[in-house]
Design a protein around this motif. Structure first.
Motif, PDB file in Angstrom:
ATOM      1  N   MET A 109      -0.717   4.132 -10.540  1.00 11.98           N
ATOM      2  CA  MET A 109      -2.220   3.470 -10.090  1.00 11.98           C
ATOM      3  C   MET A 109      -1.703   2.761  -8.903  1.00 11.98           C
ATOM      4  O   MET A 109      -2.784   2.177  -8.175  1.00 11.98           O
ATOM      5  N   SER A 110      -0.722   2.531  -8.470  1.00 13.96           N
ATOM      6  CA  SER A 110      -0.170   1.751  -7.153  1.00 13.96           C
ATOM      7  C   SER A 110      -0.671   2.576  -6.106  1.00 13.96           C
ATOM      8  O   SER A 110      -0.242   3.741  -5.760  1.00 13.96           O
ATOM      9  N   THR A 111      -1.203   1.890  -5.101  1.00 17.55           N
ATOM     10  CA  THR A 111      -1.541   2.488  -3.944  1.00 17.55           C
ATOM     11  C   THR A 111      -0.401   3.174  -2.944  1.00 17.55           C
ATOM     12  O   THR A 111      -0.381   4.040  -2.599  1.00 17.55           O
ATOM     13  N   SER A 112       0.454   1.969  -2.765  1.00 17.15           N
ATOM     14  CA  SER A 112       1.486   2.696  -1.993  1.00 17.15           C
ATOM     15  C   SER A 112       2.309   3.666  -2.829  1.00 17.15           C
ATOM     16  O   SER A 112       2.843   4.779  -1.940  1.00 17.15           O
ATOM     17  N   GLY A 113       2.391   3.870  -4.017  1.00 17.31           N
ATOM     18  CA  GLY A 113       2.979   4.965  -4.828  1.00 17.31           C
ATOM     19  C   GLY A 113       2.277   6.223  -4.687  1.00 17.31           C
ATOM     20  O   GLY A 113       2.703   7.478  -4.440  1.00 17.31           O
TER      21      GLY A 113
ATOM     22  N   THR B 273      -0.121  -6.739  -0.211  1.00 16.20           N
ATOM     23  CA  THR B 273       0.447  -6.701  -1.489  1.00 16.20           C
ATOM     24  C   THR B 273      -0.067  -5.344  -2.125  1.00 16.20           C
ATOM     25  O   THR B 273      -0.874  -4.599  -1.623  1.00 16.20           O
ATOM     26  N   ASP B 274       0.631  -5.434  -3.368  1.00 17.31           N
ATOM     27  CA  ASP B 274       0.491  -4.072  -4.085  1.00 17.31           C
ATOM     28  C   ASP B 274       0.493  -4.444  -5.587  1.00 17.31           C
ATOM     29  O   ASP B 274       0.985  -5.296  -5.913  1.00 17.31           O
ATOM     30  N   LEU B 275      -0.278  -3.644  -6.467  1.00 11.51           N
ATOM     31  CA  LEU B 275      -0.199  -4.152  -7.913  1.00 11.51           C
ATOM     32  C   LEU B 275       0.065  -2.696  -8.665  1.00 11.51           C
ATOM     33  O   LEU B 275      -0.297  -1.697  -8.238  1.00 11.51           O
ATOM     34  N   PRO B 276       0.603  -2.799  -9.865  1.00 10.52           N
ATOM     35  CA  PRO B 276       0.729  -1.538 -10.516  1.00 10.52           C
ATOM     36  C   PRO B 276      -0.797  -0.821 -10.920  1.00 10.52           C
ATOM     37  O   PRO B 276      -0.744   0.346 -11.390  1.00 10.52           O
ATOM     38  N   VAL B 277      -1.658  -1.639 -10.873  1.00 11.38           N
ATOM     39  CA  VAL B 277      -2.979  -1.015 -11.084  1.00 11.38           C
ATOM     40  C   VAL B 277      -3.980  -1.327  -9.971  1.00 11.38           C
ATOM     41  O   VAL B 277      -5.158  -1.810 -10.188  1.00 11.38           O
ATOM     42  N   ALA B 278      -3.507  -0.995  -8.732  1.00 11.46           N
ATOM     43  CA  ALA B 278      -4.291  -1.546  -7.531  1.00 11.46           C
ATOM     44  C   ALA B 278      -5.455  -0.650  -7.294  1.00 11.46           C
ATOM     45  O   ALA B 278      -6.548  -1.518  -6.966  1.00 11.46           O
ATOM     46  N   VAL B 279      -5.645   0.406  -7.642  1.00 11.27           N
ATOM     47  CA  VAL B 279      -6.912   1.145  -7.793  1.00 11.27           C
ATOM     48  C   VAL B 279      -8.028   0.533  -8.549  1.00 11.27           C
ATOM     49  O   VAL B 279      -8.957   0.583  -8.039  1.00 11.27           O
TER      50      VAL B 279
ATOM     51  N   THR C 239      -6.415   6.687   1.442  1.00 12.89           N
ATOM     52  CA  THR C 239      -5.167   6.585   0.493  1.00 12.89           C
ATOM     53  C   THR C 239      -4.891   7.511  -0.451  1.00 12.89           C
ATOM     54  O   THR C 239      -3.935   7.758  -0.798  1.00 12.89           O
ATOM     55  N   LEU C 240      -6.121   7.639  -1.269  1.00 12.50           N
ATOM     56  CA  LEU C 240      -6.006   8.384  -2.452  1.00 12.50           C
ATOM     57  C   LEU C 240      -5.968  10.063  -2.120  1.00 12.50           C
ATOM     58  O   LEU C 240      -5.493  10.876  -2.669  1.00 12.50           O
ATOM     59  N   PHE C 241      -6.583  10.318  -1.094  1.00 12.05           N
ATOM     60  CA  PHE C 241      -6.674  11.967  -0.929  1.00 12.05           C
ATOM     61  C   PHE C 241      -6.441  12.561   0.305  1.00 12.05           C
ATOM     62  O   PHE C 241      -6.150  13.665   0.494  1.00 12.05           O
ATOM     63  N   LEU C 242      -6.177  11.556   1.423  1.00 13.64           N
ATOM     64  CA  LEU C 242      -5.804  12.114   2.491  1.00 13.64           C
ATOM     65  C   LEU C 242      -4.281  11.713   3.198  1.00 13.64           C
ATOM     66  O   LEU C 242      -4.297  11.626   4.554  1.00 13.64           O
TER      67      LEU C 242
ATOM     68  N   ASP D 235       5.311  -6.655 -13.510  1.00 15.10           N
ATOM     69  CA  ASP D 235       4.182  -7.125 -12.941  1.00 15.10           C
ATOM     70  C   ASP D 235       4.054  -6.932 -11.529  1.00 15.10           C
ATOM     71  O   ASP D 235       3.163  -7.226 -10.859  1.00 15.10           O
ATOM     72  N   GLN D 236       5.273  -6.451 -10.723  1.00 13.20           N
ATOM     73  CA  GLN D 236       5.088  -6.346  -9.525  1.00 13.20           C
ATOM     74  C   GLN D 236       5.695  -4.856  -9.037  1.00 13.20           C
ATOM     75  O   GLN D 236       6.236  -4.207  -9.811  1.00 13.20           O
ATOM     76  N   VAL D 237       5.330  -4.682  -7.771  1.00 11.95           N
ATOM     77  CA  VAL D 237       5.618  -3.212  -7.152  1.00 11.95           C
ATOM     78  C   VAL D 237       6.870  -3.445  -6.469  1.00 11.95           C
ATOM     79  O   VAL D 237       6.985  -4.450  -5.512  1.00 11.95           O
TER      80      VAL D 237
END
Length: 434
Positions: free
Chosen positions: A190-194, A126-132, A270-273, A8-10
């Motif tokens: 779906m992690s933002t850092s990933g 923080t970050d989540l596996p489903v952050a988006v 975050t997602l495109f740039l 449950d953690q990144v």
């Protein structure tokens, strides 16, 4: 138990001391407040420039403290609550609209690992596996504030504005979610850092350009900004859901709107740039020197402000749409295009997994697009059936009780004199003879 906990953690999150977490929370709050103050004056100055005006130029150096003065003024204005309002919901509505807008930046990466008072930590709370998906959920909660504001005001126009806002967010949030699917397929997370790490070589805004364009349109509709600011269309709804609000409660709604502009711009960054990564060729200088330390925070904020400028540019350029045009564009244009593009992206990912090279995929894709374009040109257009000529008929201007001009093809006849007027004239003649 250990496996369940780590799933449950990144990696790299959850180990910061409490004082680092407190610093990050305060920094996010202060950043949103400062960006709001900046964006309000920035918008007024840019629109003034487009319209050959000066804009704010008196309060503070160059007028840049005008938004601070306006916010202070709103805090001390008289707070009026309508007599027919549901007072509890009326007071809670701006809080419901404002509080969720603070939460989205908690999962947005603003830079790599840095040293804060000797402690190594990431520039991300923080970050989540489903952050988006978390950002989508939080964005959808904010609309409850607008809906409750419209309902609790006890007035017709605010209620209609709240209903419009609900329908608008449901529609454009669906399109926004579909624009993320291509990113998930390419990043595999779906992690933002990933997702930011996967854009080290090439930004997704380039290879997934249709998804990026669809998101740009959806984020304007999601935030109720011009030309999609129909829930507060003054020409038909006075000021929509905010008609009965004043003073600090109105300022909270106003603040939530600008917070959401920053949030959706941060998600697009975050997602495109490429997130906090420097644009090329700056990223290639000295083996990526400008992608380390505190430099990435500068690139992140620069991209966010660039997207804010797009918001302002649209407001100063495009007129407001009609509501039926707005919803038609979402459900009958953006939604089908999004679904077709998702299928195309899935096909590209499958081709990559099968070992096909990128040049071959682009070649085959270009041939397919060319065939579709040629086919669309060869399809004959449907001819509209000829409209029958209007029948010539007599037209009575007073048939409905009020004089109206004749329509094309109608022959004007002498106006009827109302019976009451005839009787009055007869009595007048008799009295004069007497």
């Amino acid at each position: 138990m250990a496996a369940e906990t780590t799933s449950d953690q990144v990696a790299g999150f959850g180990n910061d001391p409490w004082w680092i977490i407190a610093i990050k929370v305060v920094a996010i709050f202060v950043l949103l407040i400062l960006l709001t103050l900046f964006n309000i004056v920035f918008e007024r100055k840019v629109v003034a420039r487009m319209q050959h005006r000066l804009g704010p130029n008196r309060t503070g150096p160059g007028g840049w403290l005008q938004s601070l003065a306006d916010g202070t003024k709103l805090m001390f204005k008289e707070d009026i609550i309508p007599k027919a309002a549901d007072k509890v919901v009326y007071v809670l509505a701006p809080i419901v609209a404002l509080v969720p807008s603070f939460l989205i930046l908690a999962v947005i990466p603003m830079g790599p690992e840095v040293s804060i008072f000797g402690t190594e930590t990431r520039l991300q709370l923080t970050d989540l596996p489903v952050a988006v998906l978390f950002t989508l959920a939080i964005a959808s909660v904010g609309v409850y504030g607008l809906m409750l504001a419209g309902w609790s005001s006890g007035s017709t126009y605010p209620l209609l504005g709240g209903l419009r806002s609900t329908a608008q967010v449901i529609s454009y949030e669906l399109v926004m979610g579909l624009s993320f699917v291509g990113v998930f397929l390419f990043a595999g997370t779906m992690s933002t850092s990933g997702i930011v790490e996967e854009q080290e070589r090439l930004w997704y805004g380039i290879i997934l350009l249709p998804s990026f364009l669809i998101y740009l349109i959806a984020m304007v509709g999601e935030t109720n900004r011009a030309p999609f600011d129909l829930p507060e269309a003054e020409g038909e709804l006075v000021a929509g859901w905010g008609t009965e609000y004043s003073s600090f409660k109105y300022a909270m709604f106003f603040q939530a709107e600008y917070f959401n502009m920053v949030n959706v711009s941060a998600i697009a960054t975050t997602l495109f740039l490429g997130g906090w990564r420097a644009p090329w060729p700056i990223s290639a200088i000295n083996d990526g020197m400008f992608n380390t330390g505190w430099w990435p925070l500068l690139w992140f904020l620069g991209k966010v402000i660039l997207l804010i400028f797009i918001f302002i540019w649209l407001r100063g350029t495009l007129p407001r749409l009609r509501y039926d045009q707005f919803m038609h564009f979402c459900w009958k244009v953006l939604l089908p295009i999004s679904l077709v593009w998702i299928v195309a992206v899935a096909g590209m990912r499958l081709a990559f997994n099968e070992g096909l090279e990128r040049n071959q995929i682009l070649l085959y894709g270009g041939i397919a697009v060319a065939v579709l374009l040629i086919g669309s040109l060869l399809i004959p257009e449907k001819k509209k059936p000829a409209e029958p000529e209007p029948e010539e008929r007599e037209f009575d201007a007073f048939a409905g009780g009020h004089p109206v001009p004749p329509m094309p093809g109608q022959e004007f006849v002498a106006a009827r004199i109302p019976a009451a007027t005839t009787q009055t004239d007869d009595r007048t003649e008799e009295s004069s003879r007497a």
